[in-house]
Each structure stands twice: as C-alpha cells, then as structure tokens.
Design an enzyme around this catalytic site. Structure first.
Site, PDB file in Angstrom:
ATOM      1  CB  CYS A  43       5.782 -10.827   0.490  1.00  0.00           C
ATOM      2  SG  CYS A  43       6.052 -10.318   2.184  1.00  0.00           S
ATOM      3  CB  CYS A  48       3.417  -7.991   3.011  1.00  0.00           C
ATOM      4  SG  CYS A  48       2.791  -9.439   2.175  1.00  0.00           S
ATOM      5  CE  LYS A  51       0.088  -4.102   4.018  1.00  0.00           C
ATOM      6  NZ  LYS A  51      -0.626  -5.269   3.584  1.00  0.00           N
ATOM      7  CB  ALA A 115      12.820 -20.561 -15.523  1.00  0.00           C
ATOM      8  CE1 TYR A 180      -6.094  -9.884   4.500  1.00  0.00           C
ATOM      9  CE2 TYR A 180      -7.525 -10.998   2.942  1.00  0.00           C
ATOM     10  CZ  TYR A 180      -6.835 -10.987   4.144  1.00  0.00           C
ATOM     11  OH  TYR A 180      -6.901 -12.067   4.976  1.00  0.00           O
ATOM     12  CB  ILE A 181      -5.356  -4.941  -2.452  1.00  0.00           C
ATOM     13  CG1 ILE A 181      -4.409  -6.125  -2.198  1.00  0.00           C
ATOM     14  CG2 ILE A 181      -4.641  -3.827  -3.217  1.00  0.00           C
ATOM     15  CD1 ILE A 181      -3.818  -6.756  -3.448  1.00  0.00           C
ATOM     16  CD  GLU A 184      -3.895  -4.328   3.714  1.00  0.00           C
ATOM     17  OE1 GLU A 184      -3.821  -5.077   4.690  1.00  0.00           O
ATOM     18  OE2 GLU A 184      -3.140  -4.458   2.723  1.00  0.00           O
ATOM     19  CG  ASP A 306      -0.070 -15.729  -3.569  1.00  0.00           C
ATOM     20  OD1 ASP A 306      -0.255 -16.325  -2.488  1.00  0.00           O
ATOM     21  OD2 ASP A 306       0.026 -14.494  -3.656  1.00  0.00           O
ATOM     22  CB  THR A 314       3.748 -13.665   2.890  1.00  0.00           C
ATOM     23  OG1 THR A 314       3.491 -12.713   1.877  1.00  0.00           O
ATOM     24  CG2 THR A 314       5.228 -13.904   3.042  1.00  0.00           C
ATOM     25  CB  ALA A 344      -3.444  -8.222  10.254  1.00  0.00           C
ATOM     26  CG  HIS A 439      -4.994  -2.339  34.171  1.00  0.00           C
ATOM     27  ND1 HIS A 439      -6.135  -2.106  33.437  1.00  0.00           N
ATOM     28  CD2 HIS A 439      -4.850  -1.303  35.026  1.00  0.00           C
ATOM     29  CE1 HIS A 439      -6.677  -0.963  33.849  1.00  0.00           C
ATOM     30  NE2 HIS A 439      -5.916  -0.453  34.800  1.00  0.00           N
ATOM     31  CD  GLU A 444      -7.187  -3.941  31.034  1.00  0.00           C
ATOM     32  OE1 GLU A 444      -7.453  -4.335  32.174  1.00  0.00           O
ATOM     33  OE2 GLU A 444      -6.586  -2.875  30.804  1.00  0.00           O
TER      34      GLU A 444
END
Ligand code: NDP
Length: 462
Positions: A43, A48, A51, A115, A180-181, A184, A306, A314, A344, A439, A444
């Site tokens: 991220c 994220c 990006k 590790a 998404y990727i 975008e 993930d 994330t 989003a 408004h 709205e």
C-alpha cells in the site's frame, strides 16, 4: 509451559503486519517484526499511496484545459517525470519512517531481514541464520503481481511495481488486464500524455462491478483517448533492436510500444516462506488457508491480509489485524466482517461503489428497484467537458433496503465511504428520501431520486 523468545513474531511489515505488531506491543506483549524490504508494504511503498499521487499528477493535464472556461489563461505546461518520481519517493520515505516508528515506539523489535517459518513456533532470520521462537507467529507478507509466466516474453514486461520507478516516461504503453490496476494505470499514463492501449480478455472491463459503471467508464476512457481492446489477450512480447516492445495479440494485431505492463491480478507471496516446515496449509493459488479468526491449520500460526487472498484491500488487512488482536490478546473472539465493503477505483472518472450491482441484485432478490441519474456535473458546464456523472441506487423492493450504491464521477471514492455507512446501517430508500440535500453538490442526487427508473422482477425488467 514452554518459554519462547517472543509472545508474537510478525512476518511482513505491511498494513496488516504493522498494525498487529504495534497493537500487541502496546499491550505489553513481547513482539518482533521482520521485513525484508521496506516498512509500509504494498500500500505505502508500491501501491495505493504512490498510485494516488500519480493519479493527482495525471489529472493536471485536464485541469489546465478546464481552466480556460473559468477565465484563466494557463501558460505553456510541461511535465517532468523525474520530478514526480523524486517527490513521490520523498513522501513514501516519510511514510515508511512513520510506519517503522509506530512499531518501535510501541516497543516491538524490528528485524530487517527475510524471515522463514522453521516450525510451528520457530522463525529463521535469513540475514543471520538465527532461529527465534514465538508463542504465536503471524504471517502478513502480502502478495506480488502475477508474472504470467506462460506468456512468451513476460520478462520483457513491467508490473505496477516497476511503473513507480521507470527511468523515463514511455511514449506509448500497452496494459494487459481489466481490473483495478490496469484501469487505474491506463488513466494515469494517458493523463501524463502517454499513448495508452488496454487489452482485456473479457467482454467489458472491471468484470466484478455494476454493469452501468463498467460501460460508462469504458466510454469515458475511450472518449479521452485511451484505446480499449476487449475479447483479446497478448500472445507474445518481443524486444526490438531499439529496446522497445512488440506485442502480438491473439486476435492478430501487432502493437509497437515503449512498454508493456501486465496487471493480471496479484498472487499470495507464499513461495519459499518455509510453510512446509510447519505444515501450514495453502490453497491452489498459494494463499494461506485460514478460518474466520485468521487461524491457520497450525494452532500457533496465523495469517491475514493479501496472503490469505480473502479480499485484497488495505483496510481489510488492517481490520483483520484488529480482529486478530481482539481475539488472541483481549479475550474477545472477533471475526472480520467482509460484508458490504465500499471500494473505489481511481480511474478517471472515478468509481465509488458498495453492495450489490444490478445483475447480482436481480438474482439475489425477487424484485429490485433501480434509481438512476446521469447528469453533467456543474463544473463541466463552464469547462465544456462532455463527461457525465452517474449515480445509481439499488433497492430491495421487499423491505426497501438500499442494497447497492454506485457512482461514476468526481470524488466517487469519497462518497462511497459515506454510502458504506448507510448500507452497513441498513438504511432504507425512505431514509434516503427524508434526508435533506446538500446543495449544490453532485451527491444531492443520491437523496433526490424519488421515483425508480425501472424495476426488475424475477430477473425481468418491468
Ligand atoms: P484484479 O483482480 O482487479 O484484475 C485482474 C485482471 O486480470 C482481471 O481483469 C482479469 O480478468 C485479468 N486476468 C487475470 N488473469 C488473466 C490471464 N491469464 N489472462 C488475461 N487476463 C487475465 O487485479 P489487479 O491486478 O488489477 O489488482 C490486484 C488487487 O489489488 C485487486 O483485486 C484489488 O483488490 C487490489 N487493488 C485495489 C485498488 C483500489 O482499492 N483502488 C487499486 C489497485 C489494486 P477477469 O476479469 O476476466 O478475471
């Protein structure tokens, strides 16, 4: 009782790992965390955050054009890719420092090394070869871009990882994928002036989203100048003598571009993690199999984020980490809630969405009402842009509950966050109707769509 070096050993310094280590350490637990690369994970380091900074950078080309409609004369503009990379890197370094400080200030010990699992309660630190023990081990190593090894020439392609550090901005790019990727980055590169082509195997990009959002976004991207090829895939990529790329599509077309980017999903990063040393179970995709409390089949080993391939987002990893802490250290068994996750896509225009899409809802409920508004946003009246905003609410006719909310347009992501609360709270369409509008805003429309645009009963539009 056996004694261990640590109460908790976390492998992976990304969103889920850092949150778990920080919370456990702040409760007085003896915690260690190992990270082989940089704190912050996908991220912060190559996802994220950078990006979104790139998205902002790519939007200025349109802002400069729009300014004329509001009386501004903007001088000659130039874009400096290296300056953007440097500014982005500086911000990422700052955030990385905050992530690291978060764990050390809480009292956790940091190991800058890869590790590996050595046994149910043992971890090998690769840099020194030392083996340490822990009562609990948490695996939060995330994922990595699917390299698509079956594609001849895949090694000549970049993924989103490399896109953040390209030496130079390509003049042209071919992006494979429709998720998404891919979407975008197609918008980012196009906004920065790169000749951009997207190739997607399916009928319409963003296969898991509401059908209206997908179609309208596709149209808007094409209107801006992004070329989208559906029902096709790359069959081979070659390097030219000048160092550019030639991509041959299955449909026969050959594209000559500076870069080819693969955005074909992300795989759990479990290879060579030593899982077999403890007998940790993985699925066919290599994801660690966990129960509703993020427990693996080995009683002392847990996994989240993930690497478990539940929902690759994330905030989900962070939420899973908090549930892990509640369950294991606060005596309050809490399983992550993966229902109604607002999300989003930072495409241009942006997508903000939560809940059922129209197709899904029409299968899940006997009758749904669809409220739909499509309009030119106020800003576009003076800028002269033809782009439209789309808003859509899906209501279960039986109990009037709003079961889906979908937006395509400026700030859709910001609106999705608030809509997420209303759906989570189980708000009905009547709750929306008796809410006073703010408004003049685009949002709205969400509280002024009084009559359904159409209904779908038993799968049929009526
Ligand atoms: P996605 O799962 O979103 O999309 C993968 C795309 O690749 C799909 O269009 C899929 O097609 C296609 N694909 C997969 N395998 C192949 C193949 N062998 N040949 C051709 N096409 C293929 O993955 P991304 O890589 O875009 O993103 C990874 C994850 O990261 C996302 O799932 C998301 O959760 C997260 N993310 C979230 C963001 C956000 O919140 N804004 C931004 C970026 C990433 P099909 O649809 O037909 O399966």
């Amino acid at each position: 009782m056996p004694s261990f070096d640590y109460d908790l050993f976390v492998i992976g310094g990304g969103s889920g790992g850092v949150r778990s280590a920080r919370l456990a350490a702040s409760m007085g637990k003896k915690v260690a965390i190992a990270e082989e690369y940089r704190f912050g994970g996908t991220c912060v380091i190559r996802g994220c955050v950078p990006k979104k900074l790139f998205v902002y950078a790519s939007q200025f080309s349109e802002h400069f054009e729009d300014a004329a409609g509001f009386g501004w004369t903007v001088g000659e503009s130039r874009f400096d890719w290296k300056a953007l990379i440097a500014a982005k890197d500086k911000e990422i370094e700052r955030l990385e420092g905050l992530y690291r400080k978060g764990v050390t200030n809480a009292g956790a010990e940091v190991f800058e090394t890869r590790a590996l699992i050595e046994g149910p309660n043992a971890v090998r630190l690769v840099s020194t070869g030392h083996v340490v023990t822990a009562e609990r081990i948490l695996i939060a190593v995330g994922g990595a871009p699917n390299p698509h090894e079956a594609l001849p020439g895949h090694e000549l392609c970049i993924s989103s990882n490399e896109a953040f550090h390209l030496e130079a901005l390509p003049k042209s790019i071919l992006i494979a994928g429709g998720g998404y990727i891919a979407v975008e980055f197609a918008n980012i590169f196009h906004g920065l002036g790169v000749e951009t082509t997207l190739v997607y195997r399916g009928k319409e990009i963003l296969s898991r989203f509401d059908v209206d959002l997908r179609r309208r976004l596709h149209e808007a991207m094409e209107a801006k100048g992004v070329r989208i090829i559906c029902h096709d895939v790359i069959e081979e990529v070659r390097e030219t003598s000048s160092g550019a790329r030639t991509a041959r599509l299955k449909g026969g077309e050959v594209l000559n571009v500076d870069q080819v980017m693969l955005a074909l999903g992300r795989d759990p990063y479990t290879k060579t993690l030593g899982l077999e040393n403890a007998g940790v179970e993985t699925n066919a995709k290599g994801a660690i199999v966990v129960d509703e409390y993020s427990r693996t089949n080995v009683h002392s080993i847990f996994a989240l984020g993930d690497v478990t391939d539940r929902v690759q987002l994330t905030p989900v990893a962070i939420h899973e980490a908090m549930c892990f802490i509640e369950t294991e250290y606060k005596g309050n068994p809490t399983s992550p809630d993966h229902d109604l996750i607002a999300t989003a896509v930072f495409s241009q225009p942006e997508i903000g969405t939560v809940g059922y899409g129209e197709e899904e809802a029409s299968k899940a409920f006997e009758e749904i009402e669809v409220y739909r508004a499509e309009f030119r946003p106020l800003k576009a009246t003076l800028s002269g842009r033809t782009e439209k905003t789309l808003m859509k609410l899906i209501v279960n006719a039986a109990d009037r509950k709003v079961v889906g909310a979908h937006i395509l347009g400026h700030d859709a992501g910001e609106m999705a966050q608030i809509l997420g609360i209303t759906l989570k709270a189980g708000c009905t369409k009547d709750d929306f109707d008796r809410t006073m509008a703010v408004h003049p805003t685009a949002s709205e429309e969400l509280v002024t769509m009084y009559q359904p645009t159409y209904r779908i009963r038993n799968g049929e539009r009526v």
